[in-house]
Design a protein around this motif. Sequence first.
Motif, PDB file in Angstrom:
ATOM      1  N   LEU A  85       5.759   4.644   6.511  1.00 33.43           N
ATOM      2  CA  LEU A  85       5.880   3.052   7.137  1.00 33.43           C
ATOM      3  C   LEU A  85       5.207   3.337   8.475  1.00 33.43           C
ATOM      4  CD1 LEU A  85       9.286   1.854   6.444  1.00 33.43           C
ATOM      5  CD2 LEU A  85       7.047   1.161   5.305  1.00 33.43           C
ATOM      6  N   ARG A  86       4.944   4.664   9.203  1.00 33.96           N
ATOM      7  CA  ARG A  86       4.539   4.650  10.620  1.00 33.96           C
ATOM      8  C   ARG A  86       3.160   4.625  10.202  1.00 33.96           C
ATOM      9  NH1 ARG A  86       5.735   7.335  15.530  1.00 33.96           N
ATOM     10  NH2 ARG A  86       7.533   7.859  14.608  1.00 33.96           N
ATOM     11  N   LEU A 107       1.825   1.216  10.003  1.00 36.03           N
ATOM     12  CA  LEU A 107       1.706   0.526  11.142  1.00 36.03           C
ATOM     13  C   LEU A 107       0.487   0.893  11.757  1.00 36.03           C
ATOM     14  CD1 LEU A 107       5.543   0.516  12.381  1.00 36.03           C
ATOM     15  CD2 LEU A 107       4.105  -1.319  11.879  1.00 36.03           C
ATOM     16  N   LYS A 117      -2.795  -0.622   4.977  1.00 36.92           N
ATOM     17  CA  LYS A 117      -1.518  -0.933   5.433  1.00 36.92           C
ATOM     18  C   LYS A 117      -0.748  -1.225   4.105  1.00 36.92           C
ATOM     19  CE  LYS A 117      -2.555  -3.024  10.074  1.00 36.92           C
ATOM     20  NZ  LYS A 117      -1.302  -2.124  10.757  1.00 36.92           N
ATOM     21  N   THR A 131       2.410   1.024   2.542  1.00 36.06           N
ATOM     22  CA  THR A 131       3.740   0.192   2.525  1.00 36.06           C
ATOM     23  C   THR A 131       4.198   0.113   1.051  1.00 36.06           C
ATOM     24  OG1 THR A 131       3.066  -1.310   4.070  1.00 36.06           O
ATOM     25  CG2 THR A 131       5.042  -1.872   2.903  1.00 36.06           C
TER      26      THR A 131
END
Length: 461
Positions: free
Chosen positions: A363-364, A367, A375, A379
């Motif tokens: 998830l980092r 981001l 992205k 995700t």
Amino acid sequence: MGFVHRRRRGAELFLLVLALAVGIGAYAAVGLGVQGEVPPDIVGYGGWLAALVITAHIVVRITAPYADPVLLPVVAALNGLGLAVIHRLDLAYEAADRTHGFAQRQLVWMTIGVVLFLATLIFLRDHRVLQRFTYTTGLAAILLLLLPMVPGLGATINGARIWIRFAGFSFQPGEIAKVLLVIAFAGYLVLHRDALALAGRRVLFIDFPRGRDLGPILAMWLISLGILVFQGDLGSSLLFFGLFLVMLYVATERPGWLVVGGLLFVAGATAAYFLVDNVTNRFNFWLHPMDYYDRSPGSFQIVEGMFGMAWGGLIGRGFGAGSPERVPFAESDFIISSIGEELGLTAVIAVVLMYGILVERALRTALVCRDGFGKLVATGLATVLALQVFVVVGGVTRLIPLTGLTTPFLSYGGSSLVANWVIIALLLRISDQARRPAPVLTEDDPAEADVETTQVVKVQR
């Protein structure tokens, strides 16, 4: 003024040494606990495991120098621990004259997975290329999901028709399909998220989507129900629908999609409970496990797993002092209960934390990624790992009904292991692209003479 970017490959190497110590140390502990001596093949086994991991590190250092330094070590630790636990079960099966040799086959599958991991990093130099194949990957995923339904090719195991058998080998095409679906969903949502984000009616402070935009989620709902009804696979049905719902919410930032998806999930689960025997049994085993202990099909697996984890307690019985082989499919579906029995609740918590680290780093990556497609892919891959761990650990501990998915990198299963290594390669490729220094534009460049010098953002993590 520019900043120096840290590649963190040295930190990755240090963490990999610790991961190898976990894997090889656990393998030695199995020999000491079960046979009273260090396994005679510890040098060959440890050398091969180290060769795979160090080779992966070298390729990452060359092809993706700015990639996340934590993902590969965590995966190496999980895979090494899983091999040791499977080897311990092999010894128990061998003593009881049952089928064994799972650890050797798992090491072969790990080798294949690492090879595909390396190939992904070497040949896929830019993840954005995958966006060109949005509909191709979607079609390929649907075909893979349909393969087990082909007469003579598909095989039904434990009530689920999700396997194909060919030339003496069995394979679960849904494991590859989940990776392709992430790519297809990401490409589709990047193109259509503006339309899907438009608000319709507002009810109780929540903007619901327009009726004309419900087509994609209804289609995914029907596909998930089809997998559940025709293949009897509760786990994959939940995984695919949950994956699409999370990616749709992330792409549109509309909570209304979560409400609509939740209502569809409740409706589908209720219908499946009354119409699909396999789902009815899973719910009954979950709610009243002791009532079905001696029946067939029954809850023997769930109850034995719970007894084993209760016997293990906080710190476990130790390798060789428990009886994890009593649980059917302890090397695959219920490997968490095997760890809980012999290594205790402490080890189970450590394993869950490692999965939490994997999901957090993925998830980092999402981001900090600079493009919308990357992205969504990051995700989606994080969601795949999170959902899979949740439904497996939740099923084994009786938090939710048992679904039958494998625990990533721990459980025995070639299809899952190979697919998950490819997932990590894709995450490393995206993180490398996201963490690379932005180009510095100077007035010396005639093509950019009017552009002020761009400061490069420091990326330390």
